[in-house]
Scaffold this active site. Structure first.
Site, short mmCIF file in Angstrom:
data_model
loop_
_atom_site.label_atom_id
_atom_site.label_comp_id
_atom_site.label_asym_id
_atom_site.label_seq_id
_atom_site.Cartn_x
_atom_site.Cartn_y
_atom_site.Cartn_z
N HIS A 116 0.73 -1.19 0.02
CA HIS A 116 0.14 0.10 -0.01
C HIS A 116 0.98 1.47 0.07
CE1 HIS A 116 -3.69 1.67 -0.12
NE2 HIS A 116 -4.39 1.50 1.02
N ASP A 136 -1.86 2.20 -4.63
CA ASP A 136 -3.18 2.76 -4.27
C ASP A 136 -4.31 1.66 -4.28
OD1 ASP A 136 -2.00 5.06 -3.53
OD2 ASP A 136 -2.31 6.10 -5.41
#
Length: 551
Positions: free
Chosen positions: A523, A527
């Site tokens: 992450h 995204d």
């Protein structure tokens, strides 16, 4: 003496150290040049190190699990000895001892009146009080007149020297119309000369041997086994004790035999139910326990249901309750990499449901065209082919993170890692430039590298350098999973099990073949929107399999 000190060589790709996994030689061994002496593990792969010279091993450095630096002393050889291993001598003492035992422990049976043990020891007395051949006095029971009634006999065995011998049974002919009962004993001797003698006074036909008025049973051997057989039923065992059933006999305290007369099926049921058969009174001939006796005993027992107990040998076992396994080799590397990935990478998981009904039809059609014996296509090459085309739109998912330089490196080529379970643990062999391969070539290359990983034949290059990884457990895939990213990659695609389920399709409930994709992303660099968009694009191609082959 010429000594050769071998140091850990540079194993390539900037390796500065290696962990010792297993030594294949020890001090004193004579080895040939190029023979494998040790297996070591780097951060990339397991490597077998061959001997640089022929000679005798003088010393080794490090134990399994130790990390040795490149250039450090690994093993020392003595090179001015004959490299040929000395021939192994075949032991002959056991064969000689067995031959001696066979000659010294053989027994000769007397055809009438009794039997005599080898070496002229005492033999069983037959009817009429006749002496056995060899002039040795016949063993007598405690009955009067020096002669045993017809049909009652005791057997004897003796062992001499350092070997063990087994004795035979003596049988007398019938007298006065009475049926003959047979008694036998067997004795094993250990160490020096050991003997067991069983003698008893006569008992009526049908009685058990070794037990009578004033009779006794004596055993001096380390172990003995045997039994008395009367009227076709086993009624006793010679283990220093005999069990009798005649009403007029009196024993010497060994009235209870170690073996109970019953069938093997009843013994098995008693073992499973935890029932002690010595507590049952048999209603069969000579006290034999019948099926009805066992069932009546079990049904009459009160209290909670019996739980099968552990065998005595397990309860008294000296084995420890726990086992310690040192984490070394590839298992240590797996543990380290998994810990680092979970500790350093914020995983973002995304699970999507995919209809693979049409893909299944295509897969079956293509497999039906294969020649007999050819490997069939699985879902994996189809899904990877679709993924290769989707990654062109999402290059951020086909990337590596260089933590030392703090740089994300995106790749045009796709080096597809295929997570593979092996006997040594999880490995990730790599299909290089997968985007240049068609469906059949891709499937063949995936089979080749995964098989090489399972058989420890994969090279270092085939086990490193992937840019994205797929993982599948096939039928064990479950409904969903959360795969761990194979650092320094930033994405991993997990394939779950395909099952048929009722689904709403074109406004109607129908059976469709469904599969979940469970994926994880780093992450920090991917995204959530981009991760979801990539999986949705992959889903569209898989559900419309013709688009898998369209650029």
């Amino acid at each position: 003496m010429s000594r050769y000190v071998f140091k850990l060589p540079d194993l390539g790709e900037g390796t500065v150290s290696a962990e010792i996994v297993a030594w294949h030689v020890k001090p004193g061994d004579v080895v040939e040049e190029e023979a494998v002496i040790v297996e070591v593990m780097t951060d990339k792969a397991s490597v077998e190190v061959p001997a640089p010279v022929s000679g005798r091993v003088l010393a080794t450095s490090g134990a399994p699990g130790d990390v040795v630096a490149v250039g450090a002393e690994l093993i020392v050889f003595e090179t001015d000895v004959d490299a040929a291993s000395p021939p192994a001598s075949a032991p002959a003492a056991a064969a000689s001892a067995a031959s001696t035992a066979a000659r010294g422990g053989a027994s000769a049976s007397q055809r009438s009146g009794g039997a005599q043990s080898a070496g002229g020891t005492s033999a069983s007395q037959g009817s009429g009080g006749a002496q056995p051949a060899g002039g040795a006095p016949a063993s007598r029971g405690s009955g009067s007149g020096g002669a045993q009634p017809a049909g009652a006999h005791a057997g004897q065995a003796s062992a001499s020297g350092a070997s063990a011998a087994a004795g035979g049974a003596a049988t007398a002919g019938p007298a006065a119309g009475q049926p003959a009962a047979h008694a036998g004993s067997a004795t094993s001797a250990t160490g020096a000369s050991t003997a067991a003698t069983a003698a008893g006074s006569g008992s009526p036909a049908g009685g058990s041997a070794g037990r009578g008025g004033g009779g006794s049973v004596t055993a001096t051997s380390a172990s003995s086994a045997g039994g008395a057989r009367a009227g076709g039923m086993w009624t006793g065992s010679a283990a220093g004790a005999a069990r009798g059933h005649s009403g007029n006999g009196s024993g010497n305290g060994h009235a209870h035999a170690a073996r109970v007369a019953t069938s093997p099926a009843i013994r098995r049921r008693a073992h499973e139910a935890g029932v002690d058969l010595t507590q049952l009174a048999g209603s069969g001939p000579n006290g034999r326990i019948l099926r009805e006796d066992f069932e009546a005993f079990v049904s009459s027992r009160s209290g909670p249901k019996l739980v099968r107990s552990r065998p005595a040998e397990l309860r008294s076992s000296s084995e420890p309750e726990t086992e310690e396994i040192k984490v070394i080799g590839i298992r240590r590397v797996i543990a380290q990499r998994m810990s680092d990935a979970k500790r350093n990478i914020p995983h973002f998981a995304y699970v999507e449901e995919i209809d693979v009904t049409e893909l299944e039809s295509l897969r079956r059609h293509l497999n039906s065209k294969l020649e007999k014996g050819s490997p069939s296509l699985t879902y994996l090459p189809f899904i990877v082919s679709a993924l290769l085309r989707v990654l062109r739109e999402f290059p951020q998912c086909n990337a590596l993170y260089d933590s030392e330089r703090n740089v994300i490196v995106r790749h045009r080529s796709v080096h597809m890692g295929v997570a593979t379970q092996t006997p040594d643990g999880l490995k990730v062999p790599v299909v290089r430039d997968a985007q240049s391969l068609g469906l059949w070539d891709l499937a063949a290359e995936m089979r080749r590298v995964t098989e090489a990983a399972r058989t420890n034949k994969a090279t270092r290059d085939e086990l490193s350098g992937s840019t994205i990884t797929v993982t599948s457990l096939g039928k064990l895939g479950g409904i969903a999973s959360t795969p761990i990213i194979n650092a320094p990659e930033v994405s991993i695609i997990g394939i779950n099990r395909a099952v048929e389920r009722p689904m709403v399709y074109n406004g109607a409930i129908t059976i469709r073949r469904m599969m979940n994709l469970s994926s994880s992303f780093d992450h920090r660099f991917v995204d959530g929107f981009d991760a979801a968009a990539m999986i949705q694009a992959l889903k569209e191609r898989i559900e419309n399999p013709a688009t898998i082959f369209i650029d």
